[in-house]
Design a protein around this motif. Sequence first.
Motif: not given
Length: 220
Positions: A64-65, A67, A69, A72, A96-97, A100, A104, A154, A158, A161
């Motif tokens: 995940i880290r 690729t 977002f 994903q 997806a969120m 992700n 992290y 973080q 998100v 994002g």
Amino acid sequence: MRIELDFPAVLAQWPLLLHGLAWTIGLTAVATAIGLALGIAFAWARSAGPAWLRWAVGAYVELIRNTPFIVQLFFVFFGLPAAGVRLSPEAASVIAMVVNLSAYATEIVRAGIDATPRGQIEAAQSLALGRLQIFTRVVLPPALAKVWPAMVSQIIIVMLGSAVCGQISTPELSYAANLIQSRNFRAFESFIVATALYLVLAIALRRLLQWAGPRFVFGS
């Protein structure tokens, strides 16, 4: 060349902007609650779990880290239907969120756990506390206190994002701005307003999390 800006034409669509803002806040709230909980569980697995579980969680975190977002998100929304799993845009965005953020959060929380003094754990063991009690009462609160600023950053990343979730028709803020500019052709003004709203939302979210952390997450 003179550029004439028409912000009233954008602000007249305030119900659409408000709806998009509400969706952005809702997506972020759900993703934060679930993603943080999973991050804590995965951090424990990486620090104290059996070898096979540490390997599995480590592989998940690295995948995940490393690729994007948006990839994903597209995998969840466009890829899973090939396996018979069909999701709404809103459900796919939340999943997806969460995926992700949890990856992290795992490494952020693990850094705090690894910084816990060994003597503190041994003192808890001398009091005959169980492994779960030691983790939840002795290790986790100070670990979260140490890493909370990084966790807040973080979560905000998100939240920002989530703007790409409009690519699958989730009605969040960037989707609302794009819809408005498609109606009145005021793209510049629409995305200036959206940018300002994201800025206000990020500042407000940071202050809220900084206030809530010591009171509700890891104690004062």
